[in-house]
Design a protein around this motif. Structure first.
Motif, PDB file in Angstrom:
ATOM      1  N   THR A  58     -38.784 -15.998   5.278  1.00 15.66           N
ATOM      2  CA  THR A  58     -39.317 -17.360   5.276  1.00 15.66           C
ATOM      3  C   THR A  58     -39.780 -17.818   6.653  1.00 15.66           C
ATOM      4  O   THR A  58     -40.895 -18.327   6.796  1.00 15.66           O
ATOM      5  CB  THR A  58     -38.280 -18.341   4.709  1.00 15.66           C
ATOM      6  N   TRP A  61     -43.076 -16.203   7.460  1.00 14.80           N
ATOM      7  CA  TRP A  61     -44.181 -16.798   6.708  1.00 14.80           C
ATOM      8  C   TRP A  61     -44.611 -18.115   7.339  1.00 14.80           C
ATOM      9  O   TRP A  61     -45.804 -18.402   7.460  1.00 14.80           O
ATOM     10  CB  TRP A  61     -43.776 -17.035   5.253  1.00 14.80           C
ATOM     11  N   LEU A  62     -43.636 -18.924   7.728  1.00  8.07           N
ATOM     12  CA  LEU A  62     -43.966 -20.211   8.331  1.00  8.07           C
ATOM     13  C   LEU A  62     -44.676 -20.028   9.667  1.00  8.07           C
ATOM     14  O   LEU A  62     -45.587 -20.791  10.006  1.00  8.07           O
ATOM     15  CB  LEU A  62     -42.693 -21.038   8.514  1.00  8.07           C
ATOM     16  N   GLN A 124     -41.291 -23.830   1.838  1.00 14.00           N
ATOM     17  CA  GLN A 124     -40.625 -22.900   2.745  1.00 14.00           C
ATOM     18  C   GLN A 124     -39.473 -23.578   3.483  1.00 14.00           C
ATOM     19  O   GLN A 124     -38.424 -22.976   3.714  1.00 14.00           O
ATOM     20  CB  GLN A 124     -41.641 -22.344   3.751  1.00 14.00           C
ATOM     21  N   THR A 127     -36.422 -23.702   1.351  1.00 15.09           N
ATOM     22  CA  THR A 127     -35.709 -22.432   1.338  1.00 15.09           C
ATOM     23  C   THR A 127     -34.808 -22.282   2.561  1.00 15.09           C
ATOM     24  O   THR A 127     -33.715 -21.712   2.478  1.00 15.09           O
ATOM     25  CB  THR A 127     -36.717 -21.267   1.295  1.00 15.09           C
ATOM     26  N   ARG A 220     -40.876 -17.524  -4.915  1.00 15.19           N
ATOM     27  CA  ARG A 220     -40.511 -17.535  -3.496  1.00 15.19           C
ATOM     28  C   ARG A 220     -40.992 -16.308  -2.730  1.00 15.19           C
ATOM     29  O   ARG A 220     -41.099 -16.370  -1.499  1.00 15.19           O
ATOM     30  CB  ARG A 220     -38.997 -17.655  -3.351  1.00 15.19           C
TER      31      ARG A 220
END
Length: 247
Positions: A58, A61-62, A124, A127, A220
């Motif tokens: 995560t 990805w961010l 995100q 999560t 997700r």
């Protein structure tokens, strides 16, 4: 917060499709600032320790999203001076024709784009954040509401495309549009299958789907990856469109 993003998305969408270059430039600047704000929130999360206990991909990805947001914002800011030198354009028709997309189609497209970036970022963060934190509930509620709005906007776009004529497009473009619609719907449906209660969007309750263990994995992990690749490919076309817009 949901109302803010919905209103912002609509205003940006209308401004970007206005006939006057000054208004389009204002829309570009507003969009650029909004994207910088999202990227800044991600950078702040790195510095304040929000990602310290995060596991999985995560945070990665961010971080990638933050770089993409900055790149898009930079392109928008770069286009503003040239946009101001462009002569006023003919106002687009409200409904689509064989010669041009209608204002309705364009507004739905750009509004969906703004909301998708907002929903992905908030999802995100949901999560990463601990459920015990009050921010988690706020981000989750906003993520669900924006996702519901995207779901409805997508159906609106599909109906608009079916009922109204549109300019002829190459087969690969039609395939890309179909893939985009499929990814959006699959992401929204898998998200609805992860929650226990219907999503309330200003009194309109979206259906509560049966729980499915596969939905969480798809929502997700797999779908965000496919969505990310699709957006990168779509952005390549968008940058070319911006280049044509400011010539």
């Amino acid at each position: 917060m949901t109302s803010f993003y919905l209103v912002l998305a609509l205003l940006i969408a209308l401004a970007l499709n206005h006939r006057r270059p000054q208004v389009r430039a204002l829309g570009m600047g507003t969009a650029g600032l909004a994207l910088c704000f999202m990227a800044g929130s991600i950078a702040l999360a790195w510095t304040d320790g929000t990602f310290a206990a995060a596991t999985g991909s995560t945070p990665v990805w961010l971080s990638i999203e933050a770089l993409v947001l900055i790149a898009i914002a930079g392109a928008a800011f770069w286009a503003i001076p040239k946009q101001l030198r462009v002569a006023p354009a003919e106002a687009p028709p409200l409904r689509g024709t064989k010669a041009a997309y209608g204002l309705t189609t364009r507004a739905l497209h750009w509004a969906s784009a703004v909301l998708i970036f907002a929903a992905f970022t908030m999802g995100q963060f949901v999560t990463v954040l601990s459920p015990a934190l009050p921010e988690h509930a706020m981000f989750l509620a906003t993520h669900l509401a924006i996702g519901g709005a995207i779901f409805l906007l997508t159906f609106g776009r599909m109906i608009e495309r079916l009922l109204r004529p549109s300019p002829p497009t190459p087969g690969r473009v039609k395939l890309a549009h179909t893939a985009g619609y499929a990814l959006i719907i699959a992401t929204c449906v898998s998200g609805l299958a992860m929650i226990d209660a219907p999503v309330d969007l200003y009194g309109l309750k979206l259906p509560n789907l049966p729980a499915d263990p596969l939905a969480e994995t798809m929502h997700r992990d797999r779908l965000p990856l496919l969505f990310g690749l699709f957006i990168l490919a779509h952005l390549a076309g968008a940058f070319r469109a911006i280049g044509r817009m400011v010539r």
